[in-house]
Design a protein around this motif. Structure first.
Motif, PDB file in Angstrom:
ATOM      1  N   LEU A 189       1.145  -1.313   0.427  1.00 58.65           N
ATOM      2  CA  LEU A 189      -0.488  -0.194   0.057  1.00 58.65           C
ATOM      3  C   LEU A 189       0.800   1.446  -0.227  1.00 58.65           C
ATOM      4  O   LEU A 189       1.619   1.218   0.678  1.00 58.65           O
ATOM      5  N   THR A 190       0.259   2.205  -1.210  1.00 57.92           N
ATOM      6  CA  THR A 190       1.297   3.589  -1.187  1.00 57.92           C
ATOM      7  C   THR A 190       0.617   4.827  -0.405  1.00 57.92           C
ATOM      8  O   THR A 190      -0.821   4.944  -0.973  1.00 57.92           O
ATOM      9  N   ARG A 191       1.577   5.706  -0.200  1.00 60.19           N
ATOM     10  CA  ARG A 191       0.857   6.654   0.552  1.00 60.19           C
ATOM     11  C   ARG A 191       1.074   8.297  -0.214  1.00 60.19           C
ATOM     12  O   ARG A 191       2.165   8.483  -0.800  1.00 60.19           O
ATOM     13  N   TYR A 192      -0.147   8.745  -0.721  1.00 62.06           N
ATOM     14  CA  TYR A 192       0.581   9.925  -1.504  1.00 62.06           C
ATOM     15  C   TYR A 192      -0.204  10.900  -0.679  1.00 62.06           C
ATOM     16  O   TYR A 192      -1.938  10.938   0.235  1.00 62.06           O
ATOM     17  N   HIS A 193       0.453  12.042  -0.176  1.00 57.23           N
ATOM     18  CA  HIS A 193       0.000  13.295   0.535  1.00 57.23           C
ATOM     19  C   HIS A 193      -0.397  14.330  -0.118  1.00 57.23           C
ATOM     20  O   HIS A 193      -0.193  14.640  -0.559  1.00 57.23           O
ATOM     21  N   LEU A 194      -1.440  14.309   0.256  1.00 56.87           N
ATOM     22  CA  LEU A 194      -2.903  15.762  -0.255  1.00 56.87           C
ATOM     23  C   LEU A 194      -2.008  17.236   0.506  1.00 56.87           C
ATOM     24  O   LEU A 194      -2.396  17.992  -0.260  1.00 56.87           O
ATOM     25  N   THR A 195      -1.446  16.504   2.167  1.00 56.49           N
ATOM     26  CA  THR A 195      -1.527  18.108   2.286  1.00 56.49           C
ATOM     27  C   THR A 195       0.119  17.960   3.152  1.00 56.49           C
ATOM     28  O   THR A 195       0.499  16.620   3.257  1.00 56.49           O
ATOM     29  N   GLY A 196       0.749  19.688   3.775  1.00 59.91           N
ATOM     30  CA  GLY A 196       1.782  19.128   4.619  1.00 59.91           C
ATOM     31  C   GLY A 196       3.198  19.511   4.124  1.00 59.91           C
ATOM     32  O   GLY A 196       2.758  19.044   2.675  1.00 59.91           O
ATOM     33  N   PRO A 197       4.235  19.124   4.679  1.00 56.34           N
ATOM     34  CA  PRO A 197       5.279  19.488   4.083  1.00 56.34           C
ATOM     35  C   PRO A 197       5.783  18.278   3.074  1.00 56.34           C
ATOM     36  O   PRO A 197       6.072  18.610   1.635  1.00 56.34           O
ATOM     37  N   LYS A 198       4.780  17.128   3.043  1.00 53.13           N
ATOM     38  CA  LYS A 198       5.164  16.302   2.350  1.00 53.13           C
ATOM     39  C   LYS A 198       4.045  15.952   0.963  1.00 53.13           C
ATOM     40  O   LYS A 198       4.089  15.235   0.410  1.00 53.13           O
ATOM     41  N   ALA A 199       3.400  17.216   0.773  1.00 51.77           N
ATOM     42  CA  ALA A 199       2.119  17.199  -0.709  1.00 51.77           C
ATOM     43  C   ALA A 199       2.804  17.853  -1.175  1.00 51.77           C
ATOM     44  O   ALA A 199       3.831  17.655  -2.068  1.00 51.77           O
ATOM     45  N   GLY A 200       2.191  16.282  -2.387  1.00 51.14           N
ATOM     46  CA  GLY A 200       2.886  15.659  -3.802  1.00 51.14           C
ATOM     47  C   GLY A 200       3.471  14.885  -3.662  1.00 51.14           C
ATOM     48  O   GLY A 200       3.848  13.990  -5.137  1.00 51.14           O
ATOM     49  N   ARG A 201       4.032  13.805  -2.038  1.00 55.48           N
ATOM     50  CA  ARG A 201       4.576  12.959  -2.761  1.00 55.48           C
ATOM     51  C   ARG A 201       4.211  11.268  -2.207  1.00 55.48           C
ATOM     52  O   ARG A 201       3.284  11.855  -1.565  1.00 55.48           O
ATOM     53  N   THR A 202       5.308  10.617  -2.430  1.00 54.79           N
ATOM     54  CA  THR A 202       4.806   8.912  -1.255  1.00 54.79           C
ATOM     55  C   THR A 202       5.908   8.497  -0.912  1.00 54.79           C
ATOM     56  O   THR A 202       6.510   8.962  -1.010  1.00 54.79           O
ATOM     57  N   ASP A 203       5.218   8.065  -0.270  1.00 61.52           N
ATOM     58  CA  ASP A 203       5.713   6.854   0.479  1.00 61.52           C
ATOM     59  C   ASP A 203       4.945   6.090   0.623  1.00 61.52           C
ATOM     60  O   ASP A 203       3.850   5.217   0.444  1.00 61.52           O
ATOM     61  N   LEU A 204       5.927   4.494   1.529  1.00 62.68           N
ATOM     62  CA  LEU A 204       5.929   2.951   2.066  1.00 62.68           C
ATOM     63  C   LEU A 204       4.181   3.353   3.128  1.00 62.68           C
ATOM     64  O   LEU A 204       5.149   3.653   4.050  1.00 62.68           O
ATOM     65  N   PHE A 205       3.188   2.825   2.998  1.00 69.41           N
ATOM     66  CA  PHE A 205       2.438   2.519   3.704  1.00 69.41           C
ATOM     67  C   PHE A 205       2.338   1.187   4.636  1.00 69.41           C
ATOM     68  O   PHE A 205       1.739   1.776   5.952  1.00 69.41           O
ATOM     69  N   ALA A 206       2.217   0.281   3.984  1.00 63.46           N
ATOM     70  CA  ALA A 206       2.494  -0.491   4.163  1.00 63.46           C
ATOM     71  C   ALA A 206       2.656  -1.510   3.214  1.00 63.46           C
ATOM     72  O   ALA A 206       2.298  -1.951   2.441  1.00 63.46           O
ATOM     73  N   THR A 207       3.746  -2.410   4.074  1.00 57.36           N
ATOM     74  CA  THR A 207       4.042  -4.617   3.084  1.00 57.36           C
ATOM     75  C   THR A 207       3.276  -5.104   3.385  1.00 57.36           C
ATOM     76  O   THR A 207       3.185  -5.702   4.441  1.00 57.36           O
ATOM     77  N   LEU A 208       2.138  -6.228   2.286  1.00 56.10           N
ATOM     78  CA  LEU A 208       1.413  -7.168   2.770  1.00 56.10           C
ATOM     79  C   LEU A 208       1.511  -8.545   2.290  1.00 56.10           C
ATOM     80  O   LEU A 208       2.101  -8.708   1.657  1.00 56.10           O
ATOM     81  N   PRO A 209       1.448  -9.157   3.201  1.00 60.30           N
ATOM     82  CA  PRO A 209       1.262 -10.821   2.953  1.00 60.30           C
ATOM     83  C   PRO A 209       1.059 -11.426   1.558  1.00 60.30           C
ATOM     84  O   PRO A 209       1.520 -12.603   1.398  1.00 60.30           O
ATOM     85  N   GLY A 210       0.234 -10.661   0.786  1.00 62.57           N
ATOM     86  CA  GLY A 210      -0.283 -10.800  -0.109  1.00 62.57           C
ATOM     87  C   GLY A 210      -0.537  -9.809  -1.832  1.00 62.57           C
ATOM     88  O   GLY A 210      -0.436  -8.471  -1.251  1.00 62.57           O
ATOM     89  N   MET A 211      -1.407 -10.216  -2.028  1.00 62.33           N
ATOM     90  CA  MET A 211      -1.758  -9.112  -3.129  1.00 62.33           C
ATOM     91  C   MET A 211      -2.841  -8.193  -3.349  1.00 62.33           C
ATOM     92  O   MET A 211      -3.545  -8.692  -3.056  1.00 62.33           O
ATOM     93  N   PRO A 212      -2.146  -7.257  -2.775  1.00 61.50           N
ATOM     94  CA  PRO A 212      -4.250  -6.116  -2.640  1.00 61.50           C
ATOM     95  C   PRO A 212      -4.822  -5.962  -3.656  1.00 61.50           C
ATOM     96  O   PRO A 212      -4.751  -5.620  -4.986  1.00 61.50           O
ATOM     97  N   ASP A 213      -5.985  -5.773  -3.254  1.00 64.92           N
ATOM     98  CA  ASP A 213      -6.734  -5.239  -4.278  1.00 64.92           C
ATOM     99  C   ASP A 213      -7.778  -3.762  -3.905  1.00 64.92           C
ATOM    100  O   ASP A 213      -7.248  -3.042  -3.516  1.00 64.92           O
ATOM    101  N   ASN A 214      -9.025  -4.464  -3.750  1.00 69.35           N
ATOM    102  CA  ASN A 214      -9.750  -2.783  -3.574  1.00 69.35           C
ATOM    103  C   ASN A 214      -9.721  -2.582  -1.909  1.00 69.35           C
ATOM    104  O   ASN A 214      -9.420  -3.987  -1.176  1.00 69.35           O
TER     105      ASN A 214
END
Length: 319
Positions: A189-214
């Motif tokens: 899961l990837t996090r995309y920052h909408l506001t704050g000092p990281k706005a417009g940037r991405t970082d890792l939200f979570a690594t998962l034990p399988g393939m995420p869908d919805n």
């Protein structure tokens, strides 16, 4: 939380059509889904297969995937064939909001979230492969997934993020400062920052034990629920490290090979810090390829690209 608990099936509700790919619960506990023949369905009284009732709301004329109920009673629909749609459940009308970006037809819209300011963000899983050949993108691992934004005033969508590995589910953080995007092809899961000092940037939200869908958010203060469409596949992850020509050849073969979903299914709930608060799994499941999950009352409802109905499970699970 590292250990999973058992996902306990209660009953199955047939919908009379294949592929309820996304399931979302509305404010009254009813479940909305779209199926392969183009219909948008609303399912009432899922607590028992004897009382469950299926209502047809609309027909998109395409292949509906991700859904997002709106406060005014409307419904946003990502249609893999027609683009981003708005459905009026009362009248059954369907309106196209976006079917191209920068002159390129939207081939594979996947999931959508509406923010309080009226902006709409939605994912495109692949620019190379349509829904019917989705396995090709997973195997080729070329990263053509996108996150798009439709401004509050409407008009043409804009590309916000590119290079995503099969961009899929999308949901907003509780405070509205970020989005979470499922990258199926990278089991993360990837996090995309909408506001704050990281706005417009991405970082890792979570690594998962399988393939995420919805992804589905359980109310403003609830967790993110994510369906795991497949466990991790070590040979596939090894293939992803091979040269592009090798991956391309494997993808061309994969789209013509029969696909049999794994017998192990799973769903997870994560908080806004990316910590796992629930992890439910079931081995040797008869209900396969779980592509979505939502909660209503004491139940979890599972959707699937593969099945002809939805599975209703115990929300609490079992040790």
């Amino acid at each position: 939380m590292d250990r999973s608990t058992a996902l306990v099936p209660l009953h199955y509700v047939s919908l009379g059509a294949r592929g309820p790919e996304d399931v979302v619960a509305d404010g009254q506990g009813r479940v909305l889904t779209g199926v392969a023949d183009g219909r948008i369905l609303r399912v009432h009284h899922l607590g028992s297969p004897r009382t469950a009732r299926v209502e047809v709301l609309a027909d998109t004329g395409g292949r509906p995937l991700g859904l997002e109920p709106l406060p005014d009673g409307g419904l946003l629909v990502c249609d893999a064939e027609r683009g981003l749609l708005r459905v009026d459940p009362g009248a059954g009308t369907v309106r196209v909001l976006a079917d191209s970006v920068a002159g390129e037809r939207l081939r594979f819209c996947s999931n959508v979230v509406a923010l309080p300011d009226g902006s709409v963000y939605f994912t495109v899983s692949s620019r190379r492969y349509p829904l019917g050949r989705w396995i090709g993108d997973i195997v080729e691992h070329s990263g053509t997934g996108r996150l798009l934004r439709l401004p509050p005033e409407g008009g043409a969508p804009e590309v916000v993020l590119e290079g995503l590995q099969f961009a899929n589910g999308v949901a907003a953080g509780a405070d509205g400062s970020f989005l979470v995007i499922a990258e199926t092809g990278s089991c993360r899961l990837t996090r995309y920052h909408l506001t704050g000092p990281k706005a417009g940037r991405t970082d890792l939200f979570a690594t998962l034990p399988g393939m995420p869908d919805n992804l589905w958010r359980e109310g403003p203060g609830g967790p993110f629920w994510v369906a795991l469409a497949s466990p991790r596949v070590p040979p596939l992850e090894l293939l992803h490290r091979s040269p592009p020509a090798v991956r391309g050849a494997a993808a061309r073969a994969a789209v013509h090979a029969p696909y049999r979903p794994a017998g192990t299914i799973g769903v997870m709930a994560l908080d806004d810090a990316g910590r796992t608060v629930r992890h439910l799994t079931r081995r040797r499941s008869g209900f396969r390829m779980v592509t979505s999950v939502c909660a209503t009352g004491d139940h979890l409802v599972l959707g699937s690209l593969h099945e002809r109905g939805v599975a209703v499970c115990a929300r609490s699970g079992a040790r």
